[in-house]
Design a protein around this motif. Structure first.
Motif, PDB file in Angstrom:
ATOM      1  N   THR A 213     -61.973 -94.623 -54.845  1.00  0.00           N
ATOM      2  CA  THR A 213     -62.254 -93.184 -54.811  1.00  0.00           C
ATOM      3  C   THR A 213     -62.848 -92.791 -53.462  1.00  0.00           C
ATOM      4  O   THR A 213     -63.407 -93.644 -52.744  1.00  0.00           O
TER       5      THR A 213
ATOM      6  N   GLY B 163     -58.265 -87.818 -50.420  1.00  0.00           N
ATOM      7  CA  GLY B 163     -57.533 -87.604 -51.669  1.00  0.00           C
ATOM      8  C   GLY B 163     -56.120 -87.099 -51.461  1.00  0.00           C
ATOM      9  O   GLY B 163     -55.293 -87.157 -52.384  1.00  0.00           O
TER      10      GLY B 163
ATOM     11  N   PRO C 113     -56.115 -93.554 -52.621  1.00  0.00           N
ATOM     12  CA  PRO C 113     -56.899 -92.970 -53.717  1.00  0.00           C
ATOM     13  C   PRO C 113     -56.742 -93.779 -55.004  1.00  0.00           C
ATOM     14  O   PRO C 113     -55.647 -94.247 -55.326  1.00  0.00           O
TER      15      PRO C 113
END
Length: 430
Positions: free
Chosen positions: A136, A160, A223
Motif C-alpha cells: 500500500t 496508487g 499497489p
C-alpha cells in the motif's frame, strides 16, 4: 656508588632529543631515523584508512539493507486450505489480523502485508527481469531508502495510479516517469488449456534510488490490491514485512512474533539473509588488520637498526656519561626515549595523514576514477555506489596503540645493549 635518579628525568629527555638531532657527520643515524619515522607514519595512516573504509562499507551496506528491506519477514508454512481437500498453500488469508497483532508488539514500528512475484518488464525492444512487491502507499512511504530517496523522480503520492521502479532498472529499460511499461508474468490466467502468461501495462509514477545496486536494478513496487489481482492472490498476502526500532537486536522479537503470527508462522530476519556476507566482512576486517600490523612492525624494526647504529656511534658518549655517574637504567632510558620519540612522532603524523585521507576518500576515489577513465568502483560488484569511510575512535585507538606498543618494544633490545656497555671498553681507544 652512583646515585640513582628519578626515572625519565628531564636530562634524559634532553640527551635523547639531542641524540636524535644527529650532526651531519653522523648522517647515517639521521637517515635511519627518518626512514623509521616515515615508515611508521605510512603504516599507521594505511591502517587507519583501511579500518575507516571497512567500517564505512559495513555501515553503508547494513544501512541499505535496513533502509529498504524488512527487518523481519513473517510468512506462513504450507498448510491445507480446507481439511480433506489435499490442497496446500502458504498464502495468508488472515493477513490483516496478523499484521494488527504484530504491530501491537512493543518495539515494532511497522507491519506491512506484501505480495511478491517475479515478472519480465519490457519497454519497446528492451526487457529485464524484475521482482514486484505489492504494497500500500501508506506502507511504501515508511520505507526510508525508497520514500526519502535523494535522487527520486516523480511523486510517491501518485503511487496508487501506477508503479514505482528502481533507478537502475529504469535506466536499463530507458524509461522515465510518465512512461508505460509492460509486465509479463508466466503465472497468469488459468484456462482449460493451461495457464497463459498475464501481460499488463502500468505507468511509472515514481523512480527511486535505494543505494543498493541489486535493489535499484530489480525492484518494482505495485499497489497492493493490484498485485493481489495480478498474481492471483485475491484475499491473501504472501508475507508481512516487519520493521523494529532496534534492528541490531532483532532476535529479541522472535518469540513475540511467532506468538502473534499464530500457527504455521515462520520468520526470516535481515541477519539470516545477510549473515554469510557480514561474517565474511568481519573475517576480512581481521585479516586486513593483521596484514597491516605486519607492515607497521616492519616499519618499527627500522627503529632497532637506527638505535644500534646510534649506540655504536655514541659509545664514547656512553662511557663519559657512565663515568659521570649515570646508572645503567638512566642510559637505557635515554636510548629508549630515542626510539620512543621516533615512534610517537611517526604515529602522530600517521594519525593526521590517515584521518585527512579518510575524510576526503570521496574526492580521492573521484580522482582515481577520473585518471583510470571510469570503472574504478563498480557498483554491480560492490553492491553500493560509492566508497564510504567511517572514522571510529576505537579503530584510531587500535592503530595508535599498535604503533606505539611496537615502537616501545623494539627499542628495548638496543637500549639494554647501550646500558650494558662497559665504560672502560668504550673509552679504551679514545
Amino acid at each position: 656508588m652512583a646515585k640513582s635518579t628519578a626515572p625519565f628525568s628531564g636530562f634524559e629527555f634532553l640527551i635523547a632529543w639531542r641524540y636524535l638531532r644527529a650532526r651531519r657527520a653522523e648522517g647515517g643515524v639521521s637517515v635511519m631515523t627518518w626512514i623509521s619515522l616515515i615508515g611508521i607514519m605510512l603504516g599507521v595512516a594505511a591502517l587507519i584508512i583501511t579500518l575507516a573504509v571497512r567500517a564505512g562499507f559495513r555501515a553503508e551496506f547494513v544501512d541499505t539493507i535496513l533502509g529498504s528491506n524488512a527487518h523481519v519477514t513473517v510468512y506462513s508454512a504450507q498448510m491445507e486450505v480446507e481439511p480433506g481437500t489435499g490442497i496446500y498453500s502458504n498464502l495468508m488469508s488472515d493477513y490483516a489480523a496478523r499484521a494488527e497483532r504484530i504491530a501491537a508488539i512493543p518495539g515494532v514500528t511497522r507491519a506491512a502485508p506484501l505480495i511478491r512475484g517475479q515478472v519480465m518488464a519490457t519497454w519497446g525492444e528492451r526487457a529485464n527481469v524484475a521482482e514486484v512487491y505489492g504494497i500500500t502507499r501508506e506502507n511504501l512511504e515508511t520505507i526510508p531508502r525508497v520514500a526519502h530517496s535523494a535522487e527520486a523522480e516523480g511523486d510517491i503520492e501518485s503511487f496508487g495510479q501506477g508503479i514505482a521502479m528502481g533507478s537502475e532498472l529504469a535506466r536499463e529499460l530507458g524509461v522515465t516517469v510518465g512512461d508505460t511499461v509492460k509486465l509479463i508474468s508466466p503465472n497468469g490466467v488459468k484456462t482449460p488449456f493451461g495457464t497463459s502468461p498475464r501481460v499488463n501495462a502500468y505507468q511509472i509514477v515514481y523512480i527511486f534510488t535505494a543505494g543498493r545496486w541489486d535493489i535499484d536494478r530489480t525492484r518494482i513496487y505495485m499497489p497492493f490490491a493490484e498485485a493481489q489481482s495480478y498474481f492471483n492472490r485475491e484475499g491473501g498476502a504472501d508475507e508481512i514485512e516487519v520493521m523494529v526500532t532496534d534492528p541490531e537486536e532483532v532476535d529479541d522479537y522472535t518469540l513475540q512474533l511467532l506468538q502473534a503470527g499464530g500457527a504455521g508462522t515462520m520468520l526470516w530476519s535481515w541477519r539470516d539473509a545477510s549473515s554469510s556476507f557480514l561474517r565474511a566482512l568481519t573475517m576480512e576486517d581481521n585479516v586486513m588488520f593483521v596484514i597491516l600490523s605486519v607492515l607497521v612492525l616492519i616499519a618499527t624494526m627500522n627503529i632497532t637498526s637506527g638505535l644500534i647504529m646510534l649506540v655504536k656511534n655514541k659509545g664514547r658518549d656512553i662511557g663519559i656519561l657512565r663515568t659521570m655517574g649515570l646508572t645503567e637504567g638512566a642510559v637505557m632510558r635515554v636510548f629508549f626515549l630515542c626510539g620512543a620519540f621516533t615512534g610517537v612522532i611517526g604515529t602522530a603524523l600517521g594519525v593526521g595523514l590517515g584521518v585527512l585521507l579518510a575524510l576526503n576518500i570521496d574526492g580521492i576515489m573521484s580522482a582515481v576514477n577520473w585518471i583510470s577513465g571510469g570503472g574504478a568502483w563498480d557498483p554491480s560488484i560492490r553492491g553500493i555506489y560509492e566508497l564510504p569511510a567511517k572514522l571510529q575512535a576505537y579503530d584510531v585507538g587500535r592503530a595508535v596503540g599498535l604503533a606505539l606498543g611496537l615502537s616501545f618494544i623494539v627499542t628495548i633490545f638496543p637500549a639494554r645493549r647501550a646500558a650494558r656497555l662497559n665504560p672502560v671498553e668504550a673509552l679504551r681507544y679514545e
